[in-house]
Design a protein around this motif. Structure first.
Motif, short mmCIF file in Angstrom:
data_model
loop_
_atom_site.label_atom_id
_atom_site.label_comp_id
_atom_site.label_asym_id
_atom_site.label_seq_id
_atom_site.Cartn_x
_atom_site.Cartn_y
_atom_site.Cartn_z
N MET A 1 0.76 -1.23 0.04
CA MET A 1 0.04 -0.20 -0.01
C MET A 1 0.99 1.17 -0.06
SD MET A 1 -3.68 0.38 1.43
CE MET A 1 -4.17 0.97 2.76
N SER A 2 2.01 1.39 0.76
CA SER A 2 2.94 2.62 0.64
C SER A 2 3.76 2.81 -0.62
CB SER A 2 3.99 2.36 1.83
OG SER A 2 4.80 1.32 1.23
N ASP A 3 3.67 1.68 -1.46
CA ASP A 3 3.99 1.64 -2.97
C ASP A 3 3.02 2.47 -3.71
OD1 ASP A 3 6.52 0.22 -2.59
OD2 ASP A 3 5.68 -1.61 -3.07
N ASP A 4 1.52 2.12 -3.35
CA ASP A 4 0.80 2.92 -4.25
C ASP A 4 0.79 4.46 -3.61
OD1 ASP A 4 -0.07 0.70 -5.54
OD2 ASP A 4 -1.61 0.14 -4.05
N MET A 5 0.86 4.66 -2.68
CA MET A 5 0.69 6.09 -1.98
C MET A 5 1.95 6.72 -2.42
SD MET A 5 -1.57 6.69 0.36
CE MET A 5 -1.38 7.75 1.51
N ALA A 6 3.33 6.21 -2.83
CA ALA A 6 4.30 6.74 -3.42
C ALA A 6 4.13 7.04 -4.75
CB ALA A 6 5.51 5.91 -2.82
N GLY A 7 3.55 6.20 -5.43
CA GLY A 7 3.21 6.65 -6.58
C GLY A 7 2.22 7.49 -7.24
N MET A 8 1.18 7.70 -6.20
CA MET A 8 0.25 8.78 -6.32
C MET A 8 0.99 9.98 -6.18
SD MET A 8 -3.10 6.58 -4.86
CE MET A 8 -4.11 7.99 -4.86
N LYS A 9 1.71 10.03 -4.87
CA LYS A 9 2.48 11.17 -4.61
C LYS A 9 3.47 11.94 -5.57
CE LYS A 9 4.60 13.58 -0.62
NZ LYS A 9 5.01 13.29 0.60
N ALA A 10 4.25 10.79 -6.30
CA ALA A 10 4.91 11.19 -7.32
C ALA A 10 4.20 11.91 -8.65
CB ALA A 10 5.76 9.96 -7.91
N GLY A 11 3.04 10.84 -9.07
CA GLY A 11 2.36 11.46 -10.01
C GLY A 11 1.67 12.91 -9.64
N LEU A 12 1.35 13.27 -8.38
CA LEU A 12 0.71 14.59 -8.08
C LEU A 12 1.66 15.72 -7.86
CD1 LEU A 12 -1.68 16.17 -7.14
CD2 LEU A 12 -1.13 15.45 -4.70
N ASP A 13 3.05 15.19 -7.64
CA ASP A 13 4.12 16.08 -7.83
C ASP A 13 4.50 16.69 -9.28
OD1 ASP A 13 4.27 16.15 -5.04
OD2 ASP A 13 5.77 14.75 -5.02
N GLY A 14 4.42 15.54 -10.11
CA GLY A 14 4.68 15.81 -11.42
C GLY A 14 3.64 16.86 -12.08
N LEU A 15 2.23 16.39 -11.77
CA LEU A 15 1.01 17.29 -12.08
C LEU A 15 1.26 19.01 -11.77
CD1 LEU A 15 -2.00 14.99 -11.80
CD2 LEU A 15 -0.97 15.80 -13.86
N VAL A 16 1.70 19.10 -10.43
CA VAL A 16 1.82 20.26 -9.86
C VAL A 16 3.03 21.00 -10.59
CG1 VAL A 16 2.55 21.44 -7.98
CG2 VAL A 16 0.99 19.93 -7.51
N ARG A 17 4.13 20.39 -10.74
CA ARG A 17 5.31 20.98 -11.72
C ARG A 17 4.87 21.17 -13.05
NH1 ARG A 17 8.53 17.19 -10.14
NH2 ARG A 17 8.19 15.91 -11.73
N GLU A 18 4.13 20.31 -13.51
CA GLU A 18 3.82 20.84 -14.99
C GLU A 18 2.64 22.15 -14.90
OE1 GLU A 18 0.93 18.72 -18.67
OE2 GLU A 18 1.51 17.61 -16.83
N GLN A 19 1.87 22.09 -14.00
CA GLN A 19 1.10 23.40 -14.03
C GLN A 19 1.83 24.48 -13.70
OE1 GLN A 19 -1.89 22.98 -10.68
NE2 GLN A 19 -3.07 24.36 -11.68
N ALA A 20 2.90 24.43 -12.71
CA ALA A 20 3.83 25.70 -12.46
C ALA A 20 4.30 26.05 -13.65
CB ALA A 20 4.71 25.37 -11.37
N GLU A 21 4.94 25.02 -14.54
CA GLU A 21 5.57 25.29 -15.63
C GLU A 21 4.74 25.94 -16.73
OE1 GLU A 21 7.32 21.70 -17.13
OE2 GLU A 21 8.81 21.72 -15.63
N ARG A 22 3.58 25.62 -16.94
CA ARG A 22 2.59 26.20 -17.67
C ARG A 22 2.20 27.68 -17.33
NH1 ARG A 22 -1.85 21.82 -19.82
NH2 ARG A 22 -0.39 20.32 -20.77
N ARG A 23 2.04 27.90 -16.15
CA ARG A 23 1.67 29.11 -15.69
C ARG A 23 2.99 30.08 -15.87
NH1 ARG A 23 1.16 28.43 -9.78
NH2 ARG A 23 -0.88 27.74 -10.30
N ALA A 24 4.06 29.62 -15.66
CA ALA A 24 5.22 30.45 -15.91
C ALA A 24 5.28 30.68 -17.42
CB ALA A 24 6.49 29.78 -15.41
N LEU A 25 5.14 29.80 -18.26
CA LEU A 25 5.10 29.88 -19.61
C LEU A 25 4.15 31.14 -20.06
CD1 LEU A 25 6.18 29.25 -22.36
CD2 LEU A 25 4.59 27.40 -22.62
N ARG A 26 2.77 30.97 -19.76
CA ARG A 26 1.60 31.91 -19.74
C ARG A 26 2.05 33.22 -19.35
NH1 ARG A 26 -2.13 28.59 -17.85
NH2 ARG A 26 -2.01 29.59 -15.73
#
Length: 131
Positions: A1-26
């Motif tokens: 279960m901790s592997d699922d949580m770590a994968g979800m956290k990594a995916g969420l971090d990636g989405l937050v990073r992508e959103q920040a990059e898009r905001r900076a580009l905009r």
């Protein structure tokens, strides 16, 4: 279960990073558009200033050469004397009908139109072609 949580956290971090990059580009694109529009407006203002300067220069040239001077009845006076709204406008309006040119009371005779005369059909083919 901790592997699922770590994968979800990594995916969420990636989405937050992508959103920040898009905001900076905009924001960067917004600043570029703002700079371009500022440059364009500056050029427009400069062109308008040059135009106003040119018009003033032409007006000064006309005044110096005597074209801009208006004397009553002189050759440079293009407005008719007694124009409506001017002092001393006792004369009739330049647009008023002249005496004797009003609408006539006698009814006009109707015009007769030209009548088309049919030409004889020479070749008998039913077409009216002179060739």
């Amino acid at each position: 279960m901790s592997d699922d949580m770590a994968g979800m956290k990594a995916g969420l971090d990636g989405l937050v990073r992508e959103q920040a990059e898009r905001r900076a580009l905009r924001e960067q694109q917004g600043e570029e558009i703002k700079a371009k529009s500022q440059e364009y407006m500056t050029k427009q203002v400069q062109a308008a200033e040059r135009y106003v300067q040119h018009v003033r220069e032409m007006a000064n040239r006309k005044t110096k050469s005597g074209w801009g001077v208006r004397d009553a009845g002189g050759p440079q006076s293009f407005e008719p004397e007694g124009f409506a709204g001017e002092p001393g406008a006792g004369a009739a309006s330049p647009f008023a009908p002249m005496p004797g040119t009003g609408p006539s009371t006698a009814p006009a005779e109707p015009r007769r139109g030209r009548r088309h005369r049919a030409e004889p059909d020479d070749d008998g083919d039913g077409f009216n072609n002179p060739w």
